[in-house]
Design an enzyme around this catalytic site. Structure first.
Site, PDB file in Angstrom:
ATOM      1  N   ASP A   1       0.849  -1.182   0.000  1.00  0.00           N
ATOM      2  CA  ASP A   1       0.000   0.000   0.000  1.00  0.00           C
ATOM      3  C   ASP A   1       0.890   1.240   0.000  1.00  0.00           C
ATOM      4  OD1 ASP A   1      -2.501   1.516   0.434  1.00  0.00           O
ATOM      5  OD2 ASP A   1      -1.649   1.872   2.419  1.00  0.00           O
TER       6      ASP A   1
ATOM      7  N   ASP B   1      -0.108   5.351   0.782  1.00  0.00           N
ATOM      8  CA  ASP B   1      -0.259   6.351   1.836  1.00  0.00           C
ATOM      9  C   ASP B   1      -0.516   5.687   3.182  1.00  0.00           C
ATOM     10  OD1 ASP B   1      -0.275   8.839   2.949  1.00  0.00           O
ATOM     11  OD2 ASP B   1      -1.988   9.595   1.839  1.00  0.00           O
TER      12      ASP B   1
END
Length: 264
Positions: free
Chosen positions: A15, A17
Protein backbone atom coordinates in the site's frame (compact mmCIF):
# COMPACT_ATOMS: atom_id res chain seq x y z
CA UNK A 1 19.99 -19.37 11.43
CA UNK A 2 16.47 -18.06 12.00
CA UNK A 3 14.45 -17.52 8.85
CA UNK A 4 13.57 -13.87 8.29
CA UNK A 5 10.02 -12.77 7.52
CA UNK A 6 11.08 -11.58 4.08
CA UNK A 7 12.56 -14.99 3.17
CA UNK A 8 9.09 -16.53 3.28
CA UNK A 9 7.75 -14.48 0.36
CA UNK A 10 8.57 -13.79 -3.28
CA UNK A 11 6.68 -10.48 -3.61
CA UNK A 12 5.56 -7.48 -1.58
CA UNK A 13 2.24 -5.87 -2.50
CA UNK A 14 2.70 -2.50 -0.81
CA UNK A 15 0.00 0.00 0.00
CA UNK A 16 1.11 3.60 -0.41
CA UNK A 17 -0.26 6.35 1.84
CA UNK A 18 0.24 5.40 5.48
CA UNK A 19 2.53 2.51 4.59
CA UNK A 20 5.46 3.81 2.52
CA UNK A 21 4.69 7.51 2.80
CA UNK A 22 2.42 9.98 4.57
CA UNK A 23 1.37 12.60 2.05
CA UNK A 24 4.57 14.21 0.78
CA UNK A 25 6.88 12.58 3.35
CA UNK A 26 8.31 9.04 3.36
CA UNK A 27 7.65 6.88 6.38
CA UNK A 28 11.01 6.70 8.20
CA UNK A 29 12.97 3.59 7.18
CA UNK A 30 10.48 2.54 4.50
CA UNK A 31 12.73 3.28 1.51
CA UNK A 32 15.59 1.26 3.04
CA UNK A 33 13.27 -1.66 3.75
CA UNK A 34 11.89 -1.73 0.21
CA UNK A 35 15.40 -1.42 -1.25
CA UNK A 36 16.55 -4.35 0.91
CA UNK A 37 13.62 -6.48 -0.23
CA UNK A 38 14.50 -5.69 -3.83
CA UNK A 39 18.14 -6.67 -3.20
CA UNK A 40 16.93 -10.06 -1.96
CA UNK A 41 15.13 -10.73 -5.24
CA UNK A 42 11.66 -10.05 -3.84
CA UNK A 43 9.26 -8.57 -6.40
CA UNK A 44 7.77 -5.16 -5.66
CA UNK A 45 4.35 -3.80 -6.50
CA UNK A 46 3.02 -0.50 -5.19
CA UNK A 47 -0.71 -1.19 -4.96
CA UNK A 48 -3.20 1.65 -4.60
CA UNK A 49 -6.97 2.07 -4.58
CA UNK A 50 -6.46 5.59 -5.96
CA UNK A 51 -7.97 5.59 -9.46
CA UNK A 52 -7.59 9.30 -10.17
CA UNK A 53 -3.82 9.34 -10.78
CA UNK A 54 -1.98 7.64 -13.62
CA UNK A 55 0.95 5.36 -12.68
CA UNK A 56 3.62 7.83 -13.85
CA UNK A 57 2.83 10.54 -11.26
CA UNK A 58 2.87 7.81 -8.60
CA UNK A 59 6.34 6.75 -9.76
CA UNK A 60 7.50 10.38 -9.83
CA UNK A 61 6.30 10.91 -6.26
CA UNK A 62 7.99 7.75 -5.00
CA UNK A 63 11.29 8.59 -6.69
CA UNK A 64 11.16 12.16 -5.41
CA UNK A 65 10.95 10.97 -1.78
CA UNK A 66 13.70 8.37 -2.08
CA UNK A 67 12.19 5.12 -3.38
CA UNK A 68 13.23 3.16 -6.44
CA UNK A 69 10.15 2.67 -8.58
CA UNK A 70 9.40 1.72 -12.17
CA UNK A 71 6.22 2.23 -14.15
CA UNK A 72 5.39 -1.47 -14.24
CA UNK A 73 5.71 -1.66 -10.45
CA UNK A 74 2.60 0.46 -9.86
CA UNK A 75 -0.77 -1.29 -9.76
CA UNK A 76 -3.86 0.92 -9.48
CA UNK A 77 -7.54 0.18 -9.06
CA UNK A 78 -8.11 1.93 -12.39
CA UNK A 79 -5.91 -0.66 -14.12
CA UNK A 80 -7.71 -3.47 -12.30
CA UNK A 81 -11.11 -2.09 -13.26
CA UNK A 82 -10.09 -1.76 -16.91
CA UNK A 83 -8.81 -5.34 -16.91
CA UNK A 84 -12.13 -6.54 -15.47
CA UNK A 85 -13.96 -4.79 -18.30
CA UNK A 86 -11.62 -6.23 -20.94
CA UNK A 87 -12.28 -9.76 -19.63
CA UNK A 88 -16.01 -9.28 -20.14
CA UNK A 89 -16.38 -7.10 -23.25
CA UNK A 90 -15.37 -7.32 -26.92
CA UNK A 91 -12.67 -4.97 -28.20
CA UNK A 92 -13.79 -1.41 -29.04
CA UNK A 93 -16.85 -1.60 -26.81
CA UNK A 94 -18.03 1.83 -25.66
CA UNK A 95 -17.52 2.32 -21.91
CA UNK A 96 -18.97 5.30 -20.05
CA UNK A 97 -16.23 6.72 -17.82
CA UNK A 98 -16.95 8.47 -14.53
CA UNK A 99 -13.57 9.71 -13.40
CA UNK A 100 -10.38 11.36 -14.55
CA UNK A 101 -8.63 11.13 -17.90
CA UNK A 102 -6.20 8.73 -16.21
CA UNK A 103 -9.07 6.26 -15.85
CA UNK A 104 -10.16 6.87 -19.45
CA UNK A 105 -6.59 6.15 -20.57
CA UNK A 106 -6.62 2.78 -18.78
CA UNK A 107 -9.87 1.88 -20.55
CA UNK A 108 -8.29 2.83 -23.85
CA UNK A 109 -5.14 0.82 -23.07
CA UNK A 110 -7.10 -2.45 -22.81
CA UNK A 111 -8.71 -1.90 -26.21
CA UNK A 112 -12.04 -0.43 -25.15
CA UNK A 113 -13.51 2.95 -26.12
CA UNK A 114 -14.04 5.51 -23.34
CA UNK A 115 -16.98 7.88 -23.76
CA UNK A 116 -18.54 10.56 -21.53
CA UNK A 117 -22.20 10.46 -22.65
CA UNK A 118 -24.74 7.66 -22.92
CA UNK A 119 -25.55 6.31 -26.36
CA UNK A 120 -27.06 3.04 -27.49
CA UNK A 121 -23.48 1.75 -27.91
CA UNK A 122 -22.56 2.05 -24.24
CA UNK A 123 -22.33 -1.44 -22.74
CA UNK A 124 -20.52 -0.67 -19.48
CA UNK A 125 -19.86 1.98 -16.87
CA UNK A 126 -16.54 2.32 -15.06
CA UNK A 127 -16.51 4.55 -12.00
CA UNK A 128 -13.58 6.19 -10.28
CA UNK A 129 -13.16 9.44 -8.40
CA UNK A 130 -12.88 12.88 -9.97
CA UNK A 131 -12.95 16.09 -7.97
CA UNK A 132 -15.05 17.58 -10.77
CA UNK A 133 -17.76 14.90 -10.69
CA UNK A 134 -21.31 16.16 -10.28
CA UNK A 135 -24.96 15.42 -10.90
CA UNK A 136 -24.69 15.36 -14.70
CA UNK A 137 -22.04 12.63 -14.68
CA UNK A 138 -24.00 10.57 -12.17
CA UNK A 139 -27.15 11.02 -14.22
CA UNK A 140 -25.44 9.68 -17.35
CA UNK A 141 -24.27 6.64 -15.43
CA UNK A 142 -27.72 6.14 -13.90
CA UNK A 143 -29.28 5.97 -17.37
CA UNK A 144 -26.69 3.46 -18.61
CA UNK A 145 -26.88 1.23 -15.54
CA UNK A 146 -30.68 1.20 -15.60
CA UNK A 147 -30.47 0.11 -19.24
CA UNK A 148 -28.45 -2.91 -18.12
CA UNK A 149 -24.86 -1.74 -18.61
CA UNK A 150 -22.11 -3.65 -16.82
CA UNK A 151 -20.99 -1.53 -13.85
CA UNK A 152 -17.45 -1.68 -12.44
CA UNK A 153 -16.29 0.61 -9.64
CA UNK A 154 -12.59 1.15 -9.04
CA UNK A 155 -13.08 1.09 -5.28
CA UNK A 156 -15.71 1.52 -2.60
CA UNK A 157 -13.76 3.85 -0.29
CA UNK A 158 -16.47 6.10 1.15
CA UNK A 159 -14.04 8.75 2.40
CA UNK A 160 -10.86 10.32 1.06
CA UNK A 161 -8.23 11.54 3.57
CA UNK A 162 -7.05 15.10 2.82
CA UNK A 163 -5.30 17.91 4.65
CA UNK A 164 -8.81 19.29 5.36
CA UNK A 165 -9.99 16.02 6.88
CA UNK A 166 -12.11 13.23 5.44
CA UNK A 167 -13.94 14.16 2.23
CA UNK A 168 -16.26 12.10 -0.05
CA UNK A 169 -14.44 9.27 -1.79
CA UNK A 170 -15.34 7.10 -4.77
CA UNK A 171 -17.56 4.93 -2.59
CA UNK A 172 -19.75 7.89 -1.65
CA UNK A 173 -20.62 8.40 -5.32
CA UNK A 174 -21.01 4.64 -5.78
CA UNK A 175 -23.53 4.70 -2.92
CA UNK A 176 -25.49 7.45 -4.67
CA UNK A 177 -25.76 5.36 -7.84
CA UNK A 178 -26.66 2.23 -5.89
CA UNK A 179 -29.53 4.16 -4.33
CA UNK A 180 -30.65 5.50 -7.71
CA UNK A 181 -30.41 2.23 -9.66
CA UNK A 182 -31.00 -0.60 -7.16
CA UNK A 183 -27.89 -2.22 -8.66
CA UNK A 184 -24.56 -3.34 -7.19
CA UNK A 185 -21.27 -2.77 -9.03
CA UNK A 186 -18.34 -5.12 -9.37
CA UNK A 187 -15.48 -3.71 -7.28
CA UNK A 188 -11.85 -3.73 -8.44
CA UNK A 189 -9.95 -2.30 -5.48
CA UNK A 190 -9.26 -3.49 -1.96
CA UNK A 191 -10.90 -5.13 -0.02
CA UNK A 192 -12.21 -6.85 -3.16
CA UNK A 193 -9.64 -9.17 -4.70
CA UNK A 194 -9.05 -8.17 -8.38
CA UNK A 195 -6.42 -5.48 -7.70
CA UNK A 196 -4.31 -7.68 -5.42
CA UNK A 197 -4.72 -10.75 -7.63
CA UNK A 198 -3.67 -8.84 -10.75
CA UNK A 199 -0.70 -7.28 -8.98
CA UNK A 200 0.51 -10.71 -7.86
CA UNK A 201 -0.11 -12.20 -11.29
CA UNK A 202 1.91 -9.44 -12.99
CA UNK A 203 4.92 -10.58 -10.93
CA UNK A 204 4.28 -14.28 -11.33
CA UNK A 205 4.27 -14.37 -7.53
CA UNK A 206 3.39 -17.59 -5.75
CA UNK A 207 3.92 -16.32 -2.18
CA UNK A 208 2.97 -12.62 -2.05
CA UNK A 209 2.79 -10.63 1.18
CA UNK A 210 0.26 -7.80 1.31
CA UNK A 211 1.54 -4.85 3.37
CA UNK A 212 -0.69 -2.01 4.52
CA UNK A 213 -1.87 0.24 7.32
CA UNK A 214 -5.64 -0.28 7.07
CA UNK A 215 -7.54 -3.28 8.34
CA UNK A 216 -10.67 -2.50 6.30
CA UNK A 217 -8.95 -2.36 2.92
CA UNK A 218 -5.39 -3.75 2.88
CA UNK A 219 -5.75 -6.54 5.43
CA UNK A 220 -9.35 -7.43 4.55
CA UNK A 221 -8.32 -7.56 0.90
CA UNK A 222 -5.48 -9.94 1.71
CA UNK A 223 -7.79 -12.19 3.72
CA UNK A 224 -10.34 -12.21 0.90
CA UNK A 225 -7.61 -13.09 -1.62
CA UNK A 226 -6.14 -15.84 0.56
CA UNK A 227 -2.83 -13.98 0.92
CA UNK A 228 -0.68 -13.40 4.00
CA UNK A 229 -0.56 -9.85 5.29
CA UNK A 230 1.53 -7.45 7.37
CA UNK A 231 -0.17 -4.58 9.22
CA UNK A 232 2.20 -1.68 9.83
CA UNK A 233 1.27 0.79 12.56
CA UNK A 234 2.30 3.88 10.60
CA UNK A 235 -1.12 4.89 9.34
CA UNK A 236 -4.75 4.33 10.26
CA UNK A 237 -5.30 1.05 12.12
CA UNK A 238 -3.98 0.05 15.53
CA UNK A 239 -2.73 -3.19 17.04
CA UNK A 240 -5.67 -3.24 19.45
CA UNK A 241 -8.12 -2.99 16.57
CA UNK A 242 -6.36 -5.85 14.78
CA UNK A 243 -6.41 -8.11 17.82
CA UNK A 244 -10.10 -7.37 18.37
CA UNK A 245 -10.95 -8.96 15.01
CA UNK A 246 -11.96 -12.63 14.69
CA UNK A 247 -8.84 -14.76 14.30
CA UNK A 248 -9.55 -15.52 10.64
CA UNK A 249 -9.76 -11.79 9.77
CA UNK A 250 -6.56 -10.67 11.50
CA UNK A 251 -3.29 -9.79 9.74
CA UNK A 252 -0.67 -12.55 9.64
CA UNK A 253 1.87 -10.17 11.17
CA UNK A 254 1.80 -6.81 12.96
CA UNK A 255 4.83 -4.51 13.12
CA UNK A 256 5.64 -0.94 14.02
CA UNK A 257 6.84 -0.18 10.49
CA UNK A 258 8.50 -1.66 7.40
CA UNK A 259 11.85 -2.02 9.14
CA UNK A 260 10.64 -5.47 10.24
CA UNK A 261 11.51 -6.56 6.70
CA UNK A 262 15.20 -5.94 7.40
CA UNK A 263 15.23 -8.87 9.83
CA UNK A 264 17.43 -7.05 12.30
Amino acid sequence: MTETLLARYDALLLDLDGTVYRGREPVPGAADAVAFARSQGVGIRYVTNNASRAPQPVVDHLVEIGFQAALDEVSTSAQAAAAMLAERLPADTAVLVLGTEALADEVRTVGLRPVREVTDEVAAVVQGLSHDMGWRELAEACVAIRRGALWVACNADVTLPTERGLLPGCGAFVAALKAATDREPLIAGKPATPLLEQAAKSLGAERPLVVGDRLDTDIAGAVNAGMDSLLVLTGVSTEAEALALPADRRPTYIAADLSVLLGQ
